[in-house]
Design an enzyme around this catalytic site. Structure first.
Site, short mmCIF file in Angstrom:
data_model
loop_
_atom_site.label_atom_id
_atom_site.label_comp_id
_atom_site.label_asym_id
_atom_site.label_seq_id
_atom_site.Cartn_x
_atom_site.Cartn_y
_atom_site.Cartn_z
N HIS A 191 -7.61 9.45 -1.40
CA HIS A 191 -6.81 9.59 -0.39
C HIS A 191 -8.09 10.23 1.01
CE1 HIS A 191 -2.58 9.21 1.08
NE2 HIS A 191 -3.37 9.15 2.06
N LYS A 233 -2.60 6.35 -4.19
CA LYS A 233 -3.85 7.14 -3.66
C LYS A 233 -3.68 8.49 -4.60
CE LYS A 233 -3.64 4.91 0.58
NZ LYS A 233 -2.02 4.51 0.49
N ASP A 279 0.95 -1.23 -0.14
CA ASP A 279 -0.28 0.13 -0.09
C ASP A 279 0.62 0.92 -0.22
OD1 ASP A 279 -2.93 1.48 0.53
OD2 ASP A 279 -1.40 2.11 1.97
N TYR A 305 2.84 9.87 -0.24
CA TYR A 305 3.77 9.50 0.37
C TYR A 305 5.80 9.85 -0.52
CZ TYR A 305 0.54 6.39 2.51
OH TYR A 305 -1.00 6.14 2.75
#
Ligand code: A2P
Length: 280
Positions: free
Chosen positions: A111, A78, A48, A53
């Site tokens: 997200h 996401k 994931d 990120y």
């Protein structure tokens, strides 16, 4: 569930491996590359990540270096808040795929729900782009993250496809019961981000006491507890011994009494983030 390769089944029939390897707060570069590769070597089949990120390229390298065939892996990403909208989402998806070095995603999530005056409109436009990518078979399943029932209800008024997944913060003391009940009713699988409360739960005396009944760590207790609640946990670690430890969730069963005790715990810490009140 008996192993990392066992799956939950989404509404559209797609099988999703029952524990995902989380990468939020995993530093870009060697750490992400190595931890993802090591996780896959230790049996994780579900990774994931997310554009925000800022580690998708390294996650992609880790996936590639694992030498496990792509079709045996389940990869989620996401779309970030600033990319909401129809065209912007399509572009963000292309970038995510290219950064990961993949030609399809297994699961793509919004997200965070868009909020504010135009929130509902932006969620719908983003979702329309998701439906197009899904129809074009560039994504095997589509879903949302951090949506409360009121965000889902608004989206579902015009959606052709109901979200298949809602990834929410879920751990002892933060079960988001209303959201979980709503999702169950609509066959939306719940995934747990930060199932260890971002690590804040690990020193909790009550959880430590319960974990000792099984000779397991609090981390494993939390992971197993998610599974027994039919929620898919996404524990994150960059430490090889912990990555491996977190796979040992299949050789014990939490008793109904202990499940009940954990399910009744008050809030004991977590991220503190609220989808309706945030400044990002
Ligand atoms: P690290 O990545 O340094 O190994 P969550 O998944 O709830 O967000 O929690 C992630 C945090 O919990 C990270 O700080 C991670 O540390 C830590 N963590 C993950 N697995 C374990 C474990 N088995 N024992 C102790 N800490 C863990």
């Amino acid at each position: 569930m008996n192993s990392l390769k066992d799956t939950f089944r989404l509404r559209n029939g797609i099988q999703i491996p029952c524990i995902g390897f989380g990468t939020w707060q995993t530093p870009d570069g060697r750490v992400a590359e190595e931890s993802v590769r090591f996780a896959i070597e230790k049996g994780y089949r579900h990774i994931d990540t997310a554009a925000i990120y800022e580690n998708e390229k390294s996650v992609g390298i880790g996936i590639k270096n694992s030498n496990v065939p792509r079709k045996e892996l389940f990869i989620t990403s996401k779309v970030w808040n600033t990319e909401k909208g129809y065209d912007t989402t399509l572009r963000a998806f292309d970038k995510t795929l290219s950064d990961l070095g993949l030609d399809y995603l297994d699961l793509y999530l919004i997200h965070w729900p868009a909020i504010g005056n135009d929130g509902e409109k932006y969620n719908k436009e983003t979702w329309r782009a998701f439906e197009r990518l899904y129809e074009e078979k560039r994504i095997k399943a589509i879903g949302v993250s951090n949506f409360k029932p009121h965000h889902l209800e608004a989206l579902m008024k015009t959606a052709k496809e109901i979200p298949m997944v809602n990834q929410i913060e879920f751990h002892p003391g933060q079960m988001q019961k209303e959201t979980v009940d709503f999702c169950r009713k609509h066959e939306i699988l719940i995934e747990a981000w930060s199932p260890l409360g971002t690590g804040r739960l690990l020193a909790n005396p009550e959880l430590s006491e319960i974990a000792s009944h099984y000779n397991k760590s609090v981390a494993l207790l939390c992971i197993r507890w998610c599974l027994q609640n039919n929620v898919l946990p996404l524990p994150k670690s960059v430490t090889p011994s912990r990555i491996e430890e977190n796979t040992a969730a299949f050789d014990f069963e939490i008793t109904p009494e202990d499940m009940q005790t954990i399910n009744s715990m008050p809030y004991i810490g977590g991220s503190g983030l609220d989808p309706d009140n945030r400044d990002f």
